[in-house]
Design a protein around this motif. Sequence first.
Motif: not given
Lengths: 349, 294
Positions: A50, A72-73, A77-79, A147, A150
């Motif tokens: 991430a 990270p941004e 990825t989506a956590m 999550a 997006v």
Amino acid sequence: MATLRIKGLTKTYGQLKALDNVDLTVEEGKLAAILGPSGSGKSTLVRAIAGFVVPDCGEIFLGERDITHERPEHRNTAMVFQSYALWPHMTVYQNIAFGLKLKKKTPEEIAKKVKWALELVDLPGLEERLPTQLSGGQQQRVALARALVVDPEILLLDEPLSNLDAKIRYKLRFEIKKLQKRLNITTIYITHDQEEALSIADSVVLLKDGRVMQAGAPQDIYSRPGDLFVAEFLGASNIVTGKTLRDEGGLYASLGGTRLPVPDDKKENDEVSLILRADEVELTTEKPAESEDYYVLKGILCDQMYLGSRWRYEVSTPEGHSLLVDHDRNLAAHSEIYLCISRDRLYIY
Amino acid sequence: MRLASSKQASSVSKPGKTQRPRGRAGQSNLSGILLVLPALIVLGVLYIYPLISSIIMSFVSEQGIGLYNYRKAINLYWVDIFFTIGITLISLAIVFIISVAIAGYLRFNQWPFLNFVYRLPLFIPFLIAGHSMRVFLAPHGILNIILTRITGIPELPGLAFGWPGLVIAFVWKQFPQATLLILGAFQSVPDSCIEAALNLGSNKFRAIWQIVLPIASPTVLVAMVLTFVSTIGCLTIPLLIGPSKPVMLPVDMSFRITYFNDWGVANALGVISYLLVIGLSFYYLRYMVKKEEA
């Protein structure tokens, strides 16, 4: 959606090696469960993917993109966090819409997408609730919706169900699996629960002290554990340690009065571990015929426990070890019995 | 033997144990009151009594009981009242920006030097802070000497003795306390809440502004209320560095008493200050009640 490839990922905290040369590939649309005890580095691994942990060395590729040093941004990825990490000051709608607003979607697009996401996780109509007004299971669904909304390239689930009670955990586990298949999204699922990992994953990666101990399909890893740790972690009910013996026939180990082969690297009087699972042993009162397919061990019933659908017996062997074995009938205590175990179900290390 | 005797002891003490809580509760009530008493006395003697007496005295004048003092206070000092509100709000806004910026930076980054340095003004008394700012911001003060060297402009106007100097001094003295409180609140926002935002594509600035700040808002509000109260009630700094006209209300109060022995108008000005603070407290409480209800 993209394939995740990790090469030689290493991260140390002072003396502690949180990740030690980890290699990992998760094919597009597959779910990989990272399984390991606490402190094994599974959270560090997912946080490195991430972007919250900067690795000392190694590479992370998402599709063709090298994201090792991406912020990270920018990783897409989506956590989903163990604690859900919903923002308490925002409604369910605002929580889910946050990521979409950052992507500069129009209000109509956002409304449509949020609705889609809430239907996806089976929570329609809860848009205006605050997270504190939801149950734990509902909160986790909202976190999942937040999550997924997006359209991330990879979904990272960090022990997503460990704060929930068993019943909801069981239900949500299958829902996550179904969702993941439906959206065909590459997913990393962190857990310390072996049953959860085996039931949900396309592949299981076992971590210990930051190193990959074994990786493979759940069935393979379960039926062919590579070493003692893996076998133990995947739920072995019986672990017996003894010494290797030698006679004119060579080295062997003895259990239940039966001669068992030992690994080639063992020497005489070395410690040897035998592992068998309670539900993979057949218990009989009559001596079965000799066979190439299974070992026959002798023993005496010394204790029993009723489990509802079956009994679990404690069997003591002539060598003085005691084994737990399941059987579906009630047997008299202290009777002499035989244990049949398939040769590939008795693990010897 | 030992085991037996200890068993006996425990069985003997059992009935005593059941009685004990009652006795203890009574005792703790008394000791609780005794512990709070010094604080209550100090509060009563130094705060509540003066508050009530100043409210009463603000209505008493040579003309008898009435609003005479208030009329006089507003006639003479209405500019100062607005000046006080203005200076306090401007200082408050700047303190808010600086303390949120520093706390936000320190929430993400370890910088022990900054973490130490920003606290220094906390340990400097108002008198010293006012005086050092006066030296620093004077027409030929340290700031202008440095600026002259850099820019080459020989004569620069001093910031001291004007409202910008006053605001600078207030901000410098007040922001550390606000930062300390806000940083504590920021640090208690779980990492995962911030990481969830970054993960969804937010930058750090937005994560602070839209996630951390709202979650920490109760403490941020407390910091702002404390800053407001101690700015509006500060005498030393406006006296040392503020302009000679208009002045902050505490300076007017001190002036009324020192030169005119006019306690009535001074108390009226004091009550007006209270009302300003109460006005803010009202908004604060309303906000908190709303938050609680949610």
